[in-house]
Each structure stands twice: as structure tokens, then as C-alpha cells.
Enzyme design. Structure first.
Site: not given
Ligand code: NDP
Ligand code: ZN
Length: 176
Positions: A32, A58-59, A62-63, A119
Site C-alpha cells: 500500500h 505514511h502509515d 499510525e500503525d 492515499d
Molecule cells: P476503516 O473503515 O477506516 O477501514 C478502512 C481503512 O482500512 C482504509 O482507510 C485503509 O487505511 C485500510 N485498508 C486496509 N486494507 C484495505 C483494503 N483492502 N481496501 C481498502 N482499505 C483498506 O476502519 P475500520 O474498519 O476500523 O472502521 C472504522 C469506521 O467504520 C468507524 O467509523 C465505523 O463507524 C465505520 N463502520 C461502518 C460500518 C458499515 O457497515 N457502514 C460497519 C462498521 C464500522 P490506510 O490507508 O490507513 O491503510
Molecule cells: Zn494509507
């Protein structure tokens, strides 16, 4: 420049070594940050070494267990500061972190805006091609709508990448 870039790639690969993306195949996490740097370079025409290094890193704040001080020691204040700018405050709840990203996007530096844009572009591409295994169509759509709100705050920073983001968004969400 090239040496620093490779050092950032090596550092990020080590920090993310035990992490996987959320897709069904659990891709190596480092793919990523590499995708961001490739998009910035080849699609955005960005050749600014601190921005490309910060994209690779960048991550890490945070991670992983990386700290600002360690990033500053290894890569200098400019790169460490860019990474800090694109990192969420982990003391906040998930929901607050999401709204802070929207709120803070317009006041980021140009370099940090470029990284945010790349991103969100790369994450929309992942959602199209290799989405988190358990996400419903509604959840994917919700993510895209949030990502667009963040990107709306950084518009004007790179025409090419913005166009690519718009294309990815339209393909996933359409004009509904
Ligand atoms: P996210 O919803 O933010 O998960 C997405 C993040 O995961 C991306 O920003 C990316 O971050 C990373 N990522 C890793 N693998 C992938 C991939 N294959 N494709 C895309 N992104 C990927 O975080 P959470 O899962 O922790 O959920 C938190 C939020 O989701 C809460 O605000 C909650 O309210 C909401 N939620 C919504 C639901 C629904 O059904 N609508 C259900 C449950 C929660 P990076 O760029 O940092 O790698
Ligand atoms: Zn990222």
C-alpha cells in the site's frame, strides 16, 4: 535522493513486516505505501524526494511502533513532519478521527495534501479491486463518500491525481 528513498522503503517494509491489508488474500501491508509512491511519481508527476519518502512512511506512525523522534533521526524533520501531518491522533475515537480528517484537510501543507490525495486514491482502487473481505456494498459506498469529503479539502494540489480520484470514485459510487 535515491538513497533516502530506498532507506524509507526499507524502514517501512521492516515496520510493517508483520501486518497485512484487509483484503481476502491478506496482501503484504507494504504494497500500500509503495502504491502511493508509485501513483505520486508516475500519475502525479511528483519528483519531490521528501514527499515520496513520506508517502512510503505514511502509515508507520499510525500503525507501527515508529515514533516521530525515530523518523526525525532517520529521515530529518521535513519528512517526519509530513508523516505526522497525515497521521490520525490515536487518542481519538474512530468516528472523531474520521471527522478530523475532513476538518483538517484544507489546512495541510501541500506535500501532506498530495499524500492524502494519493492515499484516498489508492484505497478506492483497493476497494474496487481487492476490498476488505467482510465489507458490504453499503460499507464500501460509505467509505467512498467519506474519502471524497477528505479529498474535497485538498483539491487544487495535483490535477492529474485529482482526475484519477474522480474516475475511481465515479466507477465505485456513480452519480447517484
Ligand atoms: P476503516 O473503515 O477506516 O477501514 C478502512 C481503512 O482500512 C482504509 O482507510 C485503509 O487505511 C485500510 N485498508 C486496509 N486494507 C484495505 C483494503 N483492502 N481496501 C481498502 N482499505 C483498506 O476502519 P475500520 O474498519 O476500523 O472502521 C472504522 C469506521 O467504520 C468507524 O467509523 C465505523 O463507524 C465505520 N463502520 C461502518 C460500518 C458499515 O457497515 N457502514 C460497519 C462498521 C464500522 P490506510 O490507508 O490507513 O491503510
Ligand atoms: Zn494509507
Amino acid at each position: 535522493g535515491t538513497g533516502l528513498l530506498l532507506a524509507a522503503l526499507s524502514y517501512a517494509a521492516d515496520k510493517h513486516r508483520n501486518q497485512r491489508r484487509k483484503d481476502a488474500e491478506a496482501s503484504p501491508y507494504i504494497n500500500h505505501p509503495i502504491a502511493l509512491a508509485v501513483a505520486l511519481s508516475l500519475e502525479g508527476g511528483i519528483d519531490d524526494i521528501p514527499v515520496l519518502c513520506a508517502a512510503l512512511l505514511h502509515d508507520t506512525l499510525e500503525d507501527t511502533d515508529a515514533t516521530f523522534e525515530e523518523l526525525q533521526d532517520c529521515f530529518g524533520l521535513e519528512i517526519a513532519s509530513l508523516v505526522a501531518e497525515v497521521s490520525d491522533n490515536k487518542a481519538l475515537s474512530k468516528a472523531d478521527r474520521k471527522s478530523k480528517q475532513i476538518e483538517n484537510a484544507p489546512s495541510l501543507s501541500n506535500g501532506a495534501k498530495l499524500i492524502k490525495l494519493a492515499d484516498k486514491l489508492c484505497n478506492l482502487r483497493d476497494i474496487a479491486a481487492c476490498p476488505p473481505a467482510d465489507w458490504s456494498a453499503a460499507r464500501k459506498r460509505e467509505y467512498c463518500l467519506w474519502a471524497k469529503q477528505v479529498v474535497d479539502g485538498v483539491r487544487g494540489v495535483n490535477h492529474g491525481l485529482e482526475g484519477k480520484f474522480n474516475e475511481a470514485f465515479e466507477r465505485l459510487v456513480g452519480n447517484r
